[in-house]
Design a protein around this motif. Structure first.
Motif, PDB file in Angstrom:
ATOM      1  N   LEU A 172      32.291   8.996 -66.872  1.00 48.89           N
ATOM      2  CA  LEU A 172      33.489   8.799 -67.695  1.00 48.89           C
ATOM      3  C   LEU A 172      34.412   7.798 -67.011  1.00 48.89           C
ATOM      4  O   LEU A 172      34.460   7.708 -65.790  1.00 48.89           O
ATOM      5  CB  LEU A 172      34.221  10.117 -67.919  1.00 48.89           C
ATOM      6  CG  LEU A 172      33.414  11.220 -68.638  1.00 48.89           C
ATOM      7  CD1 LEU A 172      34.214  12.510 -68.677  1.00 48.89           C
ATOM      8  CD2 LEU A 172      33.036  10.780 -70.045  1.00 48.89           C
ATOM      9  N   GLN A 173      35.158   7.050 -67.810  1.00 44.87           N
ATOM     10  CA  GLN A 173      36.037   6.037 -67.239  1.00 44.87           C
ATOM     11  C   GLN A 173      37.439   6.591 -66.998  1.00 44.87           C
ATOM     12  O   GLN A 173      37.855   6.785 -65.878  1.00 44.87           O
ATOM     13  CB  GLN A 173      36.068   4.820 -68.150  1.00 44.87           C
ATOM     14  CG  GLN A 173      36.507   3.579 -67.414  1.00 44.87           C
ATOM     15  CD  GLN A 173      36.791   2.423 -68.355  1.00 44.87           C
ATOM     16  OE1 GLN A 173      37.062   2.593 -69.538  1.00 44.87           O
ATOM     17  NE2 GLN A 173      36.738   1.220 -67.816  1.00 44.87           N
ATOM     18  N   ILE A 174      38.192   6.845 -68.071  1.00 39.08           N
ATOM     19  CA  ILE A 174      39.489   7.497 -67.918  1.00 39.08           C
ATOM     20  C   ILE A 174      39.541   8.700 -68.861  1.00 39.08           C
ATOM     21  O   ILE A 174      40.027   8.624 -69.983  1.00 39.08           O
ATOM     22  CB  ILE A 174      40.659   6.534 -68.186  1.00 39.08           C
ATOM     23  CG1 ILE A 174      40.582   5.344 -67.222  1.00 39.08           C
ATOM     24  CG2 ILE A 174      41.993   7.251 -68.044  1.00 39.08           C
ATOM     25  CD1 ILE A 174      41.743   4.391 -67.286  1.00 39.08           C
ATOM     26  N   LYS A 201      40.501   7.268 -72.656  1.00 40.68           N
ATOM     27  CA  LYS A 201      41.657   6.442 -72.988  1.00 40.68           C
ATOM     28  C   LYS A 201      41.279   5.224 -73.839  1.00 40.68           C
ATOM     29  O   LYS A 201      42.034   4.786 -74.707  1.00 40.68           O
ATOM     30  CB  LYS A 201      42.341   5.981 -71.696  1.00 40.68           C
ATOM     31  CG  LYS A 201      43.576   5.150 -71.934  1.00 40.68           C
ATOM     32  CD  LYS A 201      44.207   4.732 -70.634  1.00 40.68           C
ATOM     33  CE  LYS A 201      45.239   3.640 -70.850  1.00 40.68           C
ATOM     34  NZ  LYS A 201      44.639   2.349 -71.241  1.00 40.68           N
ATOM     35  N   LEU A 256      47.803  11.096 -59.715  1.00 42.10           N
ATOM     36  CA  LEU A 256      47.149   9.814 -59.948  1.00 42.10           C
ATOM     37  C   LEU A 256      47.286   8.911 -58.735  1.00 42.10           C
ATOM     38  O   LEU A 256      46.334   8.271 -58.315  1.00 42.10           O
ATOM     39  CB  LEU A 256      47.763   9.126 -61.169  1.00 42.10           C
ATOM     40  CG  LEU A 256      47.545   9.804 -62.524  1.00 42.10           C
ATOM     41  CD1 LEU A 256      48.429   9.152 -63.573  1.00 42.10           C
ATOM     42  CD2 LEU A 256      46.095   9.721 -62.936  1.00 42.10           C
ATOM     43  N   SER A 257      48.482   8.865 -58.149  1.00 45.74           N
ATOM     44  CA  SER A 257      48.692   7.870 -57.099  1.00 45.74           C
ATOM     45  C   SER A 257      48.086   8.301 -55.764  1.00 45.74           C
ATOM     46  O   SER A 257      47.560   7.477 -55.037  1.00 45.74           O
ATOM     47  CB  SER A 257      50.165   7.539 -56.937  1.00 45.74           C
ATOM     48  OG  SER A 257      50.895   8.682 -56.598  1.00 45.74           O
ATOM     49  N   GLN A 289      45.694  10.676 -55.554  1.00 46.14           N
ATOM     50  CA  GLN A 289      44.310  11.039 -55.833  1.00 46.14           C
ATOM     51  C   GLN A 289      43.907  12.386 -55.261  1.00 46.14           C
ATOM     52  O   GLN A 289      43.027  12.477 -54.412  1.00 46.14           O
ATOM     53  CB  GLN A 289      43.362   9.958 -55.310  1.00 46.14           C
ATOM     54  CG  GLN A 289      43.833   8.567 -55.663  1.00 46.14           C
ATOM     55  CD  GLN A 289      42.716   7.549 -55.603  1.00 46.14           C
ATOM     56  OE1 GLN A 289      41.658   7.738 -56.141  1.00 46.14           O
ATOM     57  NE2 GLN A 289      42.972   6.443 -54.964  1.00 46.14           N
ATOM     58  N   ARG A 347      41.531   9.337 -59.014  1.00 45.60           N
ATOM     59  CA  ARG A 347      42.775   9.668 -59.708  1.00 45.60           C
ATOM     60  C   ARG A 347      42.552  10.877 -60.615  1.00 45.60           C
ATOM     61  O   ARG A 347      41.737  10.827 -61.523  1.00 45.60           O
ATOM     62  CB  ARG A 347      43.235   8.474 -60.558  1.00 45.60           C
ATOM     63  CG  ARG A 347      43.764   7.311 -59.730  1.00 45.60           C
ATOM     64  CD  ARG A 347      43.620   5.982 -60.454  1.00 45.60           C
ATOM     65  NE  ARG A 347      44.355   5.878 -61.704  1.00 45.60           N
ATOM     66  CZ  ARG A 347      45.643   5.551 -61.812  1.00 45.60           C
ATOM     67  NH1 ARG A 347      46.367   5.331 -60.731  1.00 45.60           N
ATOM     68  NH2 ARG A 347      46.205   5.437 -62.987  1.00 45.60           N
ATOM     69  N   GLU A 375      39.246  10.077 -62.841  1.00 45.61           N
ATOM     70  CA  GLU A 375      38.953   8.729 -63.350  1.00 45.61           C
ATOM     71  C   GLU A 375      37.797   8.081 -62.589  1.00 45.61           C
ATOM     72  O   GLU A 375      37.694   8.200 -61.374  1.00 45.61           O
ATOM     73  CB  GLU A 375      40.205   7.847 -63.252  1.00 45.61           C
ATOM     74  CG  GLU A 375      41.305   8.324 -64.170  1.00 45.61           C
ATOM     75  CD  GLU A 375      42.484   7.365 -64.219  1.00 45.61           C
ATOM     76  OE1 GLU A 375      42.436   6.295 -63.587  1.00 45.61           O
ATOM     77  OE2 GLU A 375      43.475   7.712 -64.889  1.00 45.61           O
ATOM     78  N   GLY A 376      36.954   7.393 -63.338  1.00 50.05           N
ATOM     79  CA  GLY A 376      35.822   6.696 -62.742  1.00 50.05           C
ATOM     80  C   GLY A 376      34.666   7.620 -62.400  1.00 50.05           C
ATOM     81  O   GLY A 376      33.614   7.167 -61.963  1.00 50.05           O
TER      82      GLY A 376
END
Lengths: 133, 373
Positions: free
Chosen positions: B44-46, B63, B318-319, B321, B345, B362-363
């Motif tokens: 998955l990406q976001i 997203k 997010l920042s 992680q 993230r 994410e990622g």
């Protein structure tokens, strides 16, 4: 305070100097700085310093200088996976921001000519258009 | 003389130390971790939001605009998803089932939408039903306006309370001086609607001239966490601050949460926004983060599967992680710890109907926290 005035003075001199040389680049950079402060600043920070080990720096970035096409591609289509910047490995995800080609050219001109970065060749809409996924 | 110098020295040290304490609200790394993380959905990406369907399958928003139905180990792409405005932080965002999903089949989705006359986009809320991996009976319930090409602060989390009201958040869309303090404008608000999209008659600004009557509270920056407290039934949010000053708030009817008149944060450039952290008539957060962790996703732990975790609050960062676990004594944060460090993230966190915690990174994808026995 004195230092700040001096910085501003140098900045203004810099602006006028470049302005006289390349008005086109200059106006692209002005538009690009607005894009930067809207879409990029939260991760890459106000002076392009990034966040150590998380978001790579743009200021004095060897990747940005050497991988011009890949950098534009990253902004246009998003970036994923490992990336080595100034000897540090980053592994993160940057979503495509939904910028149009003109906006991408502007923000690239801004980051490639700020914070100690410089490039001889301005990024044009044509160049951005030509880059495909 | 020597003595007094020593005292002065000690005094200065103590002063430094006590000054350093407050802003440096550091999260601890726990000694024992009551789970092992297993990658449950990969590639998955976001992954922005997750929802659990009754028979063990899962819905995941990407997203980029993709809605995924993860069923028996397979990713199915759902058709007839609304057209999404993918720009900056906007895209397909949260997803949430109606509390009576099993009987009425409604699911609710937030997304950035271009609907309207102006250029750009703004946050929208819709509902639809799902059959054979196709959305149908799609209804647009709310579309904020006016559109803007700004890339920031779409908010977008959805939650239901015990009375069946639907709450959702919209961030201030990068117009902090226009939107959050003005109840005639969208953005920087938590909204409350009936489940069919109509405005409840007892909403706080229902009789205010020119007000957006769906508004329930205002003065928010960018809330990307919104959940019902499992015991009190109150709605809690967390929201991104600027540089520093992320907050957890308990949402009260008609209340003003102060952005940008009061904040514990500063501009990204380092310049101040205001020198005030509190003002009469404005709510204080129950917790704030300096530096910002960039919170996204929020879940209370109600299951007994993770030792003493019950009652604590999970928040994605997010920042930095990681997944943060906040131990609470009522509304007071008593401890914070970092979990799943350096994996990416953390965009969303939920407790599934099986009592298991699911984390969207994410990622990577969705991780399942398998309890250790």
């Amino acid at each position: 305070m004195k230092l700040r005035l001096l910085t501003i003075l140098f900045f203004l001199i810099g602006v006028f100097y470049t302005n006289a040389q390349e008005p086109e680049l200059q106006s692209s950079m002005v538009r690009g700085s607005e894009i930067y402060n809207d879409f990029c600043v939260a991760c890459h920070m106000p002076a392009g310093e990034g966040i150590p080990f998380v978001f790579p720096p743009l200021a004095k970035s060897d990747y940005l200088k050497q991988q011009r096409t890949a950098s534009i591609k990253g902004v246009k289509f998003g970036q994923e996976g490992e990336l080595i910047v100034n000897g540090e490995t980053y592994n993160n995800t940057m979503a495509p921001m939904g910028l149009d080609d003109g906006e991408i050219a502007d923000v690239m001109n801004y980051i490639m000519n700020s914070w100690g970065n410089s490039t001889n060749e301005m990024v044009t809409i044509k160049e951005v258009e030509a880059i495909t996924e | 003389m020597k003595n007094s110098i020593t005292y002065l020295y000690l005094f200065v040290i103590t002063l430094n130390f006590s000054c350093a304490q407050e802003p440096e609200n550091k999260a601890n790394t726990p000694n024992s971790i009551p789970f092992t993380a297993e990658l449950f959905v990969d590639g998955l990406q976001i992954p922005w939001g997750m929802a659990f369907l009754p028979h063990g399958s899962m819905l995941i928003t990407e997203k980029s605009g993709d809605l995924i139905h993860f069923q028996e180990g397979k990713k199915n792409h759902i058709a007839n998803v609304p057209k999404v405005y993918v720009r900056g932080q906007g895209g397909l965002m949260d997803i949430c089932l109606h509390p009576d999903y099993e009987t009425n089949g409604w699911l609710y989705i937030t997304y950035a939408s271009e609907e309207g006359n102006e250029k750009g986009g703004h946050t929208a809320l819709m509902r639809a039903k799902l059959k054979d991996n196709i959305l149908y009976d799609n209804e647009l319930l709310y579309k904020a306006g006016p559109n803007t090409t700004k890339g920031q602060h779409f908010g977008s989390r959805i939650a239901f309370d015990n009375e069946g009201y639907l709450y959702f958040s919209i961030g201030e869309r990068g117009a902090r001086d226009e939107n959050p303090q003005d109840i005639t404008r969208d953005g920087g608000k938590i909204y409350r609607l009936n489940d069919d999209g109509s405005v409840p008659e007892d909403n706080p600004f229902i009789n205010e001239k020119g007000a957006k009557t769906a508004i329930y509270s205002y003065g928010h920056r960018n809330p990307q966490g919104l959940v019902k407290h499992p015991e009190t039934g109150e709605i809690w949010d967390h929201e991104h601050g600027p540089r520093g000053g992320d907050e957890i708030n308990i949402i009260e009817k008609g209340a003003n949460y102060g952005w940008p008149l009061i904040t514990y944060g500063i501009n990204y450039s380092g310049t101040p926004i205001t020198d005030k952290t509190e003002m009469e008539g404005m709510k204080q957060p129950i917790h704030y983060w300096v530096p910002s962790i960039a919170p996204s996703g929020m879940a209370f732990v109600t299951s007994d599967k993770y030792k003493d975790w019950k009652g604590s609050l999970l928040v994605g960062s997010l920042s930095f992680q990681y997944l943060e676990r906040l131990t609470l004594d009522g509304t007071k944060v008593t401890n914070r710890e970092k979990l799943l460090e350096n994996m990416g993230r953390v965009r969303d966190v939920r407790q599934g109907p099986d009592g298991i915690i699911y984390v969207a990174i994410e990622g990577k994808g969705i991780y399942k926290l398998i309890p250790k026995h």
